[in-house]
Scaffold this active site. Sequence first.
Site, PDB file in Angstrom:
ATOM      1  N   HIS A 122      33.598  35.198  38.562  1.00 47.60           N
ATOM      2  CA  HIS A 122      32.905  35.758  38.769  1.00 47.60           C
ATOM      3  C   HIS A 122      33.816  36.974  39.209  1.00 47.60           C
ATOM      4  O   HIS A 122      34.554  36.882  39.722  1.00 47.60           O
ATOM      5  CB  HIS A 122      30.951  36.406  38.885  1.00 47.60           C
ATOM      6  CG  HIS A 122      30.316  34.937  37.606  1.00 47.60           C
ATOM      7  ND1 HIS A 122      30.311  35.713  36.293  1.00 47.60           N
ATOM      8  CD2 HIS A 122      29.943  34.021  37.883  1.00 47.60           C
ATOM      9  CE1 HIS A 122      29.615  35.085  36.360  1.00 47.60           C
ATOM     10  NE2 HIS A 122      29.248  33.620  36.888  1.00 47.60           N
ATOM     11  N   ASP A 152      35.685  42.705  36.977  1.00 51.16           N
ATOM     12  CA  ASP A 152      34.968  42.851  35.782  1.00 51.16           C
ATOM     13  C   ASP A 152      35.766  44.478  34.507  1.00 51.16           C
ATOM     14  O   ASP A 152      36.421  43.542  33.605  1.00 51.16           O
ATOM     15  CB  ASP A 152      34.039  42.407  35.351  1.00 51.16           C
ATOM     16  CG  ASP A 152      33.147  41.866  35.646  1.00 51.16           C
ATOM     17  OD1 ASP A 152      34.042  40.594  35.889  1.00 51.16           O
ATOM     18  OD2 ASP A 152      32.183  41.126  36.172  1.00 51.16           O
TER      19      ASP A 152
END
Length: 382
Positions: A122, A152
């Site tokens: 992540h 991200d």
Amino acid sequence: MALRGVRVVELAGLAPGPFCGMILADFGAQVMRVDRLGSRGDISHLGRGKRSIAVDLKQPRGAAVLRRLCAGVDVVLEPFRSGVMEKLQLGPEILQQVNPKLIYARLSGFGQTGRFSGVAGHDINYLALSGVLSKIGRSGENPYAPLNLLADFGGGSLVCALGIMMALFERTRTGKGQVIDANMVEGTAYLSSFLWKTHKVGLWDQPRGQNLLDGGAPFYTTYRTADGEFMAVGALEPQFYELLIKGLGLNSAELPNQMSVADWPEMKKKFALAFAKKTKAEWCQIFEGTDACVTPVLTFEEVAHHDHHKERGSFISDEEQGVSPRPAPLLSSTPATPSFRRDPFVGEHTEDILKEFGFSQEEIDQLNSDKIIEIHELRANL
């Protein structure tokens, strides 16, 4: 709009892929999101301007449906780990054989090769492996990730969108598509080029949180106000720093030199005491219109109502009264025209999209009956 006529197939995934697809949709691309059967849709809520088709890609007939779609689109955007699309017989070698103009954008965490290419991760993991996380944090504390924005959406979504733009432009000269290996580790590292290029000039000589731009300097940080709110200070240049000192009601002759690093901790305490004497609104009144580089830390509840943003129309509301930022940048001739409609339901446009790509009603009915596709039928509320 700038991307009018560009057709995009976006394989549903988590936040980075959906945001990349939303950027394309905001600027005029026709984005078709391919959802899993029975899924909840885009849990990232970044489906603005897209349509949804639900297909079971694990079934050979479902993969065949996607291959037919990809034969007639400009861009495929897929967010999976290395090798997943190849197992489904949907890799770039297969799809570009049928459609040589296809731009195949692969947005992953660690890239298509390398020892980490097949493992999960992540934002915080990508940020850590890029080296950037080691630079972020307060003095004496652990490194911390600034939400999940940098890897991200910065190193992932935006860098991938840039790659798609460059590939589309290059295709106008060669007529050929290409594969884009966009990944969040390298994208984030690329964003940090300034840190690397200034490594030898003294900007980062001190431990984390004690440097000029990481919260160490008293004139480049945030301060709490009398009402528990915050002001941001970025008075780097001497002339701006003098305006900061004046606004705080301090005497520069009684203060150490601005760049005396050894005095920064004590200077922070002086500035903190000064800011704590007035409310955020009072400080805004003092510094507004000056070049002191002092601004309020606006909350999400405040930001859309700030005069500057209202004057520019920087925030928009959709049909459900949800507020979000207007797409950026603002193009003079072909600005983005974001959809104000709700995000699509899973499978809401399955039938329409298949018909557009030449599927007969008989084929659609059979695929639906065999649970290869899913059609979400909207029912009026009586």
